[in-house]
Design an enzyme around this catalytic site. Structure first.
Site, mmCIF file in Angstrom:
data_model
loop_
_atom_site.group_PDB
_atom_site.id
_atom_site.type_symbol
_atom_site.label_atom_id
_atom_site.label_comp_id
_atom_site.label_asym_id
_atom_site.label_seq_id
_atom_site.Cartn_x
_atom_site.Cartn_y
_atom_site.Cartn_z
ATOM 1 N N ASP A 142 0.668 -1.293 0.038
ATOM 2 C CA ASP A 142 0.028 -0.040 -0.116
ATOM 3 C C ASP A 142 0.792 1.242 0.004
ATOM 4 O OD1 ASP A 142 0.799 -0.124 2.651
ATOM 5 O OD2 ASP A 142 -0.974 -0.124 3.624
ATOM 6 N N SER A 143 2.077 1.168 -0.095
ATOM 7 C CA SER A 143 2.869 2.334 -0.192
ATOM 8 C C SER A 143 2.747 2.886 -1.351
ATOM 9 C CB SER A 143 4.607 1.562 -0.136
ATOM 10 O OG SER A 143 4.816 0.468 -0.763
ATOM 11 N N LYS A 163 -0.971 -9.578 3.522
ATOM 12 C CA LYS A 163 -0.156 -8.835 4.594
ATOM 13 C C LYS A 163 -1.020 -7.787 5.269
ATOM 14 C CE LYS A 163 3.444 -5.999 4.198
ATOM 15 N NZ LYS A 163 2.876 -4.523 4.919
ATOM 16 N N ASP A 220 -0.777 -6.270 0.382
ATOM 17 C CA ASP A 220 -1.091 -5.659 1.488
ATOM 18 C C ASP A 220 -2.776 -5.481 1.545
ATOM 19 O OD1 ASP A 220 1.105 -5.122 2.818
ATOM 20 O OD2 ASP A 220 1.425 -3.058 1.897
ATOM 21 N N GLU A 267 10.010 -3.564 10.218
ATOM 22 C CA GLU A 267 10.385 -2.031 9.477
ATOM 23 C C GLU A 267 10.733 -0.962 10.627
ATOM 24 O OE1 GLU A 267 8.651 1.262 6.573
ATOM 25 O OE2 GLU A 267 7.341 -0.381 7.019
ATOM 26 N N GLU A 305 -0.815 -5.445 9.258
ATOM 27 C CA GLU A 305 -0.121 -4.524 10.112
ATOM 28 C C GLU A 305 -0.373 -4.643 11.346
ATOM 29 O OE1 GLU A 305 1.458 -0.962 6.875
ATOM 30 O OE2 GLU A 305 0.550 -0.656 8.991
#
Length: 265
Positions: free
Chosen positions: A44-45, A113, A83, A183, A115
């Site tokens: 999602d970056s 993925k 993501d 990260e 978070e």
């Protein structure tokens, strides 16, 4: 679909590092498909790198599905992780199941993925695994929580925060996550987590002792001349290469040199 147990086998710990690259488009995905890279992350970056936003928060599930489909077309034989974006899984277990299910069904990705390492997230990870959806975890600087952290800052520096991160990593591993991204945490903490969890850790700014590394393709290629975080090594300088090529094209169009006989019918 690639074999998750072959690529992300815990038996690789201390033996073979895992290489992961973040990609958002067909052209680059096709190039990655020609390389020995182990896995592609559709992150999602893209909200920042591809869309130009200041954070990942505006990215929607539909946009993630679109980009993951595109990357799969370019790299049909690679292990692809997608993501789940902000608010596509945090509101309820049911919403998380629906979002992960849509991503798997509509994109042909191999895993998702998510978070965080709260009890809620660990419960979601366990349920998704039970229904057949592999999940990669993500701890440390989790960009979807950027406002809570007060910006893009190194996490896990204090004794309390490092202990919390380690507990969450163990909990994610025990809940069924097949791998965990770490990260922007101190290298020593990255080493400790990697030693204590039973799954592979993938670092980005987490030191050399993680079980693998991930970088955004645009970043490692040097497409943004102004982006230089400490964790980034630029393996090329595509910004200058692309700029020079466009300037050459412009000059040849202006001069009439292009198109010549070789490019005319």
């Amino acid at each position: 679909m690639k074999n998750i147990h072959k690529i992300f086998s815990p038996e690789k710990k201390g033996k073979e590092k895992i290489s992961v690259v973040t990609c958002y488009d067909f052209s680059f995905a096709r190039i990655l498909g020609e390389t020995p890279i182990d896995s592609i992350l559709v992150g999602d970056s893209l909200g920042m790198v591809f869309q130009g936003n200041s954070s990942t928060l505006p990215v929607t599930l539909e946009e993630m599905i679109y980009h993951t489909k595109v990357v799969r077309r370019g790299a049909p034989d690679k292990f692809i992780i997608a993501d789940l974006p902000f608010l596509s899984y945090q509101t309820s277990i049911e919403e998380g199941i629906r979002s992960a299910g849509r991503m798997m069904k509509e994109t042909d990705c191999d895993a998702v993925k998510i978070e965080g390492g709260s009890d809620f997230i660990c419960e979601l990870v366990a349920i998704l695994k039970q229904i057949g959806i592999p999940v990669m975890g993500h701890l440390g600087l989790t960009p979807q929580s950027v406002h809570v952290f007060g910006g893009h800052r190194v996490q896990g520096k204090g004794e309390e925060s490092s202990a919390k991160l380690l507990r969450e990593a163990v909990a994610l591993s025990e809940s069924g996550a097949f791998s965990i991204v770490l990260e922007m945490i101190p290298a020593e903490l990255g080493k400790r987590v990697s030693e204590e969890v039973g799954v592979l850790t993938i670092g980005i700014g987490a030191g050399p002792d993680c079980d693998g590394q991930v970088l955004v393709l645009n970043d490692l290629l040097g497409l943004d001349a102004n982006f230089q975080p400490k964790f980034l090594k630029k393996f090329s300088n595509l910004h200058s290469i692309v700029k020079d090529a466009i300037e050459s094209y412009h000059e040849e169009v202006r001069s009439g040199e292009f198109p010549g006989k070789d490019h005319s019918f």
